[in-house]
Design an enzyme around this catalytic site. Structure first.
Site, short mmCIF file in Angstrom:
data_model
loop_
_atom_site.label_atom_id
_atom_site.label_comp_id
_atom_site.label_asym_id
_atom_site.label_seq_id
_atom_site.Cartn_x
_atom_site.Cartn_y
_atom_site.Cartn_z
N GLU A 56 0.83 -1.20 0.00
CA GLU A 56 0.00 0.00 0.00
C GLU A 56 0.87 1.25 0.00
O GLU A 56 1.94 1.29 0.61
CB GLU A 56 -0.92 0.06 1.23
CG GLU A 56 -1.87 -1.10 1.39
CD GLU A 56 -2.99 -1.13 0.37
OE1 GLU A 56 -3.15 -0.13 -0.37
OE2 GLU A 56 -3.69 -2.14 0.31
N THR A 57 0.35 2.28 -0.65
CA THR A 57 0.89 3.64 -0.54
C THR A 57 -0.28 4.56 -0.18
O THR A 57 -1.35 4.47 -0.79
CB THR A 57 1.56 4.10 -1.83
OG1 THR A 57 2.69 3.26 -2.10
CG2 THR A 57 2.04 5.53 -1.74
#
Length: 272
Positions: free
Chosen positions: A45-46
């Site tokens: 995830e970002t």
């Protein structure tokens, strides 16, 4: 040029935990740009922060409504720059309050959780290569939600949990059909200590080494099934089988049905 920070969440060791990208100034980035950055970063995830405390989360393949480890990473990144205190993130799943203490340990409060019955799990077990007699009957299968949906399956032994080898494409299709973000695979070491693993093929990741959203959902699961009695703090060990150990604390209170998830985050060096 967009600055992407990198943090390992649910650990104090940069070589452990779950890495997350963090973009503290994502104003002006549309969804396509965020998706391209997340794919380039390559972490599970970002997180992208825009004006008003809005946060969006992208895996390398798709946007997800909520991500716990990226929330912890984002909160710690902000606290390192602004000081500890109270934060409020507006996410696609809802409002997520986060507190960061003087030791830069973050505690998020989930959205209102729920737990659903599961009609059948034979296909999931087949994809995982698990047998029904390898499940713990005291922790029955359920779908649990605390910002994202997770199928909870409990192994009867630590060895069963450690031996994980699944069909990536089949599990992806299975999860997309049921709007699942991960599978929360668990083994109970003690009444309040669990070992967990989280396949995440819908995000393009074989397995997450730390999953705060699933931890929150699992806390709701345990309370709903009366497997623990609030107030209680649970300890979840994740990532050990990947060589990236993570430590997640889950708090259930008597005066609030939402779930609190706590952990550390530390900066990591960007790849050359």
């Amino acid at each position: 040029m967009t600055t992407v920070l990198r943090y390992a969440a649910f650990t104090t060791d940069p070589s452990g935990g779950n890495p997350a990208g963090v973009v503290l100034d994502a104003n002006g980035l549309d969804a396509d740009a965020m998706q391209a950055i997340a794919a380039d970063v390559g972490y599970s995830e970002t997180a992208f922060v825009t004006e008003g405390g809005n946060v969006r989360y992208f895996s390398p393949k798709a946007e997800v409504p909520f991500c716990g480890h990226a929330t912890v990473a984002t909160a710690v990144a902000l606290a390192e720059r602004l000081g500890p205190g109270e934060l409020v993130f507006s996410t696609p799943a809802g409002i997520i309050p986060v507190t960061v203490d003087d030791q830069l340990r973050a505690t998020l409060t989930s959205v209102e959780p729920y737990v659903e019955a599961v009609s059948e799990i034979d296909e999931a077990l087949e994809i995982l290569g698990w047998r029904s007699d390898e499940l713990d009957p005291a922790l029955p299968p359920r779908i649990a939600y605390a910002g994202a949906r997770h199928l909870v399956l409990a192994a009867s032994t630590r060895q069963r949990l450690a031996d994980l080898d699944y069909d990536f494409d089949r599990l992806t299709a299975y999860m997309l059909e049921r709007d699942l973000t991960t599978l929360q695979l668990v083994w109970r070491e003690s009444p309040t200590t669990f070992h967990v693993r989280d396949p995440f093929p819908v995000g393009g990741v074989v397995e997450d080494p730390a999953t705060g959203a699933a931890a929150a959902a699992f806390g709701a699961y345990l309370r709903e099934l009366k497997l623990v009695e609030p107030p209680v703090t649970l300890t979840l060990h994740q990532g050990d089988d990947l060589g990236s150990p993570s430590l997640i604390e889950v708090e259930l209170r008597t005066d609030d049905t939402r779930v609190r998830v706590s952990g550390n985050a530390v900066p990591i060096t960007a790849p050359a």
